[in-house]
Write a protein that holds these residues in place. Structure first.
Motif, mmCIF file in Angstrom:
data_model
loop_
_atom_site.group_PDB
_atom_site.id
_atom_site.type_symbol
_atom_site.label_atom_id
_atom_site.label_comp_id
_atom_site.label_asym_id
_atom_site.label_seq_id
_atom_site.Cartn_x
_atom_site.Cartn_y
_atom_site.Cartn_z
ATOM 1 N N SER A 37 0.817 -1.215 0.000
ATOM 2 C CA SER A 37 0.000 0.000 0.000
ATOM 3 C C SER A 37 0.852 1.268 0.000
ATOM 4 C CB SER A 37 -0.936 0.000 1.215
ATOM 5 O OG SER A 37 -1.647 1.208 1.322
ATOM 6 N N HIS A 38 1.972 1.230 0.739
ATOM 7 C CA HIS A 38 2.736 2.455 0.978
ATOM 8 C C HIS A 38 3.898 2.678 0.004
ATOM 9 C CE1 HIS A 38 1.356 1.609 5.359
ATOM 10 N NE2 HIS A 38 0.396 2.155 4.637
ATOM 11 N N VAL A 39 4.623 1.624 -0.327
ATOM 12 C CA VAL A 39 5.833 1.803 -1.143
ATOM 13 C C VAL A 39 5.515 2.119 -2.606
ATOM 14 C CG1 VAL A 39 7.996 0.765 -1.915
ATOM 15 C CG2 VAL A 39 7.184 0.365 0.425
ATOM 16 N N PRO A 40 4.657 1.346 -3.288
ATOM 17 C CA PRO A 40 4.352 1.675 -4.691
ATOM 18 C C PRO A 40 3.770 3.085 -4.858
ATOM 19 C CG PRO A 40 3.662 -0.562 -4.212
ATOM 20 C CD PRO A 40 4.038 0.053 -2.898
ATOM 21 N N GLU A 41 3.019 3.545 -3.869
ATOM 22 C CA GLU A 41 2.463 4.897 -3.924
ATOM 23 C C GLU A 41 3.591 5.931 -4.024
ATOM 24 O OE1 GLU A 41 -0.860 7.452 -1.382
ATOM 25 O OE2 GLU A 41 0.555 6.146 -0.304
ATOM 26 N N PHE A 42 4.646 5.712 -3.250
ATOM 27 C CA PHE A 42 5.808 6.605 -3.276
ATOM 28 C C PHE A 42 6.562 6.491 -4.601
ATOM 29 C CE2 PHE A 42 10.465 6.931 -2.239
ATOM 30 C CZ PHE A 42 10.508 8.321 -2.110
ATOM 31 N N ILE A 43 6.718 5.264 -5.088
ATOM 32 C CA ILE A 43 7.422 5.057 -6.354
ATOM 33 C C ILE A 43 6.676 5.736 -7.506
ATOM 34 C CG2 ILE A 43 8.176 3.312 -8.026
ATOM 35 C CD1 ILE A 43 8.651 1.405 -5.677
ATOM 36 N N ASN A 84 -3.443 13.546 4.611
ATOM 37 C CA ASN A 84 -3.198 12.407 5.497
ATOM 38 C C ASN A 84 -2.937 12.907 6.918
ATOM 39 O OD1 ASN A 84 -1.623 9.724 3.611
ATOM 40 N ND2 ASN A 84 -3.316 11.036 3.049
ATOM 41 N N ARG A 85 -3.376 12.154 7.882
ATOM 42 C CA ARG A 85 -3.099 12.486 9.277
ATOM 43 C C ARG A 85 -1.640 12.184 9.612
ATOM 44 N NH1 ARG A 85 -8.332 10.157 12.666
ATOM 45 N NH2 ARG A 85 -9.931 11.466 11.657
ATOM 46 N N ASP A 86 -1.160 12.803 10.685
ATOM 47 C CA ASP A 86 0.238 12.619 11.090
ATOM 48 C C ASP A 86 0.577 11.155 11.322
ATOM 49 O OD1 ASP A 86 0.708 15.292 10.882
ATOM 50 O OD2 ASP A 86 0.717 15.701 13.030
ATOM 51 N N THR A 87 -0.322 10.445 11.997
ATOM 52 C CA THR A 87 -0.052 9.034 12.298
ATOM 53 C C THR A 87 0.013 8.203 11.025
ATOM 54 O OG1 THR A 87 -2.437 8.751 12.688
ATOM 55 C CG2 THR A 87 -1.032 9.074 14.620
ATOM 56 N N SER A 88 -0.837 8.531 10.038
ATOM 57 C CA SER A 88 -0.829 7.810 8.768
ATOM 58 C C SER A 88 0.454 8.102 7.994
ATOM 59 C CB SER A 88 -2.044 8.221 7.934
ATOM 60 O OG SER A 88 -2.032 7.572 6.673
ATOM 61 N N ILE A 89 0.887 9.355 8.020
ATOM 62 C CA ILE A 89 2.129 9.730 7.337
ATOM 63 C C ILE A 89 3.308 8.991 7.949
ATOM 64 C CG2 ILE A 89 3.728 11.645 6.905
ATOM 65 C CD1 ILE A 89 1.257 13.479 6.819
ATOM 66 N N LYS A 90 3.351 8.940 9.259
ATOM 67 C CA LYS A 90 4.456 8.261 9.938
ATOM 68 C C LYS A 90 4.492 6.783 9.563
ATOM 69 C CE LYS A 90 6.474 7.503 14.519
ATOM 70 N NZ LYS A 90 6.350 7.804 15.973
ATOM 71 N N THR A 91 3.323 6.153 9.489
ATOM 72 C CA THR A 91 3.243 4.733 9.129
ATOM 73 C C THR A 91 3.748 4.501 7.710
ATOM 74 O OG1 THR A 91 1.349 4.381 10.605
ATOM 75 C CG2 THR A 91 1.681 2.779 8.845
ATOM 76 N N LYS A 92 3.357 5.392 6.784
ATOM 77 C CA LYS A 92 3.780 5.237 5.387
ATOM 78 C C LYS A 92 5.286 5.446 5.230
ATOM 79 C CE LYS A 92 -0.639 6.422 3.242
ATOM 80 N NZ LYS A 92 -1.367 7.277 2.281
ATOM 81 N N ILE A 93 5.802 6.471 5.874
ATOM 82 C CA ILE A 93 7.249 6.739 5.786
ATOM 83 C C ILE A 93 8.040 5.591 6.408
ATOM 84 C CG2 ILE A 93 9.121 8.284 6.485
ATOM 85 C CD1 ILE A 93 7.335 9.441 4.317
ATOM 86 N N LYS A 94 7.497 4.998 7.456
ATOM 87 C CA LYS A 94 8.187 3.874 8.104
ATOM 88 C C LYS A 94 8.318 2.697 7.144
ATOM 89 C CE LYS A 94 8.171 1.195 12.395
ATOM 90 N NZ LYS A 94 7.466 0.960 13.684
ATOM 91 N N SER A 95 7.252 2.404 6.383
ATOM 92 C CA SER A 95 7.315 1.320 5.392
ATOM 93 C C SER A 95 8.333 1.637 4.305
ATOM 94 C CB SER A 95 5.938 1.107 4.753
ATOM 95 O OG SER A 95 4.997 0.628 5.680
ATOM 96 N N ILE A 96 8.296 2.867 3.808
ATOM 97 C CA ILE A 96 9.234 3.275 2.752
ATOM 98 C C ILE A 96 10.662 3.221 3.265
ATOM 99 C CG2 ILE A 96 9.936 5.194 1.265
ATOM 100 C CD1 ILE A 96 6.932 6.076 1.366
ATOM 101 N N ARG A 97 10.869 3.641 4.502
ATOM 102 C CA ARG A 97 12.210 3.617 5.097
ATOM 103 C C ARG A 97 12.744 2.191 5.164
ATOM 104 N NH1 ARG A 97 13.674 5.430 11.267
ATOM 105 N NH2 ARG A 97 12.388 3.609 11.722
ATOM 106 N N THR A 98 11.905 1.245 5.567
ATOM 107 C CA THR A 98 12.342 -0.148 5.629
ATOM 108 C C THR A 98 12.805 -0.637 4.262
ATOM 109 O OG1 THR A 98 10.805 -0.621 7.443
ATOM 110 C CG2 THR A 98 11.618 -2.502 6.194
ATOM 111 N N PHE A 99 12.019 -0.304 3.237
ATOM 112 C CA PHE A 99 12.366 -0.710 1.867
ATOM 113 C C PHE A 99 13.667 -0.051 1.403
ATOM 114 C CE2 PHE A 99 11.843 0.790 -2.637
ATOM 115 C CZ PHE A 99 12.304 -0.383 -3.239
#
Length: 307
Positions: A37-43, A84-99
């Motif tokens: 959900s999070h990484v392809p959105e960023f790509i 996006n809410r702050d908590t949602s942004i943090k969750t998405k960035i965390k997934s992208i960071r792991t990748f």
């Protein structure tokens, strides 16, 4: 890398490799769904930004060109353009960071290393179940409906142990040590087995449930009352929702029961180190969230109760 040259690895291809490796390592399906959900959105954002809109599967953004500024820009897009809410942004960035950290591994070198801090998110205290609500859902059923008795037993166990929904669905009678008052968790979020202490109140509930429930082929403690097979986490969520609403309790979250357990535990003076082991947290970071939030809760309005 050979003779000073570098083969181009596109982010989309790198993510496909990353995802395949996560599946091979047995990562939870929910975790992989979050990455999907999070990484392809960023790509896609990077592709649109540099190359115009192209399908995700044809990503042509070189992994080696990713920079910290791209994450900062993406955070701004999520907050200001996509609301996006702050908590949602943090969750998405965390997934992208792991990748991206996976891409930065020296054995791959797909990305040039840079530090990726998580955005600050204002955390709000989730209101736990109140004493009145707890009393309503813990009261013994006055029915012969096996499903209601099962839901009652499940809620009692979670509120008294802090177990995750997924762990409850995997519980088997062979894993309960009534003599030592403990339960072996074989399937946990961090893939490690551990023991959870069972208070006497939880043991008494389990004994009542064992007395009235049939023995199933899988030896599961909590099972589908239709098929007598494994109870899925989603089915449990729906069952608890209906159970709570029937008893006049508007809160229906199973995870909130785990949160309620942690909150009560800390409010009664329980130690954070022990709570970490009980909840099965791999690190203290998640447990410290509960400690911080409960401390904030206890501090609120304290001037009204002092000399």
């Amino acid at each position: 890398m050979a003779n000073g040259s570098r083969d181009i690895v596109y982010l989309g291809d790198a993510y496909s490799e990353f995802r395949h490796q996560m599946e091979a390592k047995g990562y939870a399906k929910a975790t992989i769904r979050a990455y999907d959900s999070h990484v392809p959105e960023f790509i896609c954002y990077l592709d649109d930004r540099n190359n115009g809109h192209i399908p995700y599967g044809l990503s042509r953004f070189p992994a080696f060109d990713v920079r910290k500024d791209h994450l900062i820009e993406w955070e701004g897009v999520l907050r200001l353009e996509r609301n996006n809410r702050d908590t949602s942004i943090k969750t998405k960035i965390k997934s992208i960071r792991t990748f991206l950290y996976w891409c930065m591994d020296e054995d791959r070198g797909y990305c040039k290393y840079f530090r990726i801090p998580l955005p600050k998110a204002e955390e709000r205290i989730k209101e736990p179940y109140s004493e009145k609500e707890i009393a309503a859902i813990l009261a013994q059923p006055r029915t012969h409906d096996l499903s209601e008795w099962r839901n009652w037993a499940v809620i009692n166990v979670i509120l008294r142990t802090g177990l995750r929904r997924s762990s409850v669905c995997e519980m088997k009678w062979v894993d309960v040590d009534f003599e030592r008052k403990r339960l072996l968790i074989r399937h946990s979020k961090n893939k490690q087995q551990y023991y959870v202490p069972l208070p006497q109140s939880a043991i008494e509930v389990l004994l009542i449930w064992r007395e009235i429930s049939p023995v199933t082929e899988g030896n599961f403690i909590f099972f589908s009352t239709y098929s007598e097979g494994r109870l899925s986490p989603n089915s449990l969520t729906q069952a608890i929702r209906a159970y709570n609403l029937k008893r006049g309790v508007k809160k229906t979250s199973v995870h909130l029961m785990r949160h309620t357990y942690a909150t009560i535990y800390l409010r009664k003076g329980g130690r954070a180190e022990k709570l970490q082991r009980i909840l099965g947290h791999k690190t203290r970071e998640m447990t410290d969230r509960y400690v911080h939030l409960v401390a904030e809760d206890l501090t609120e309005g304290i001037d009204d109760y002092t000399i």
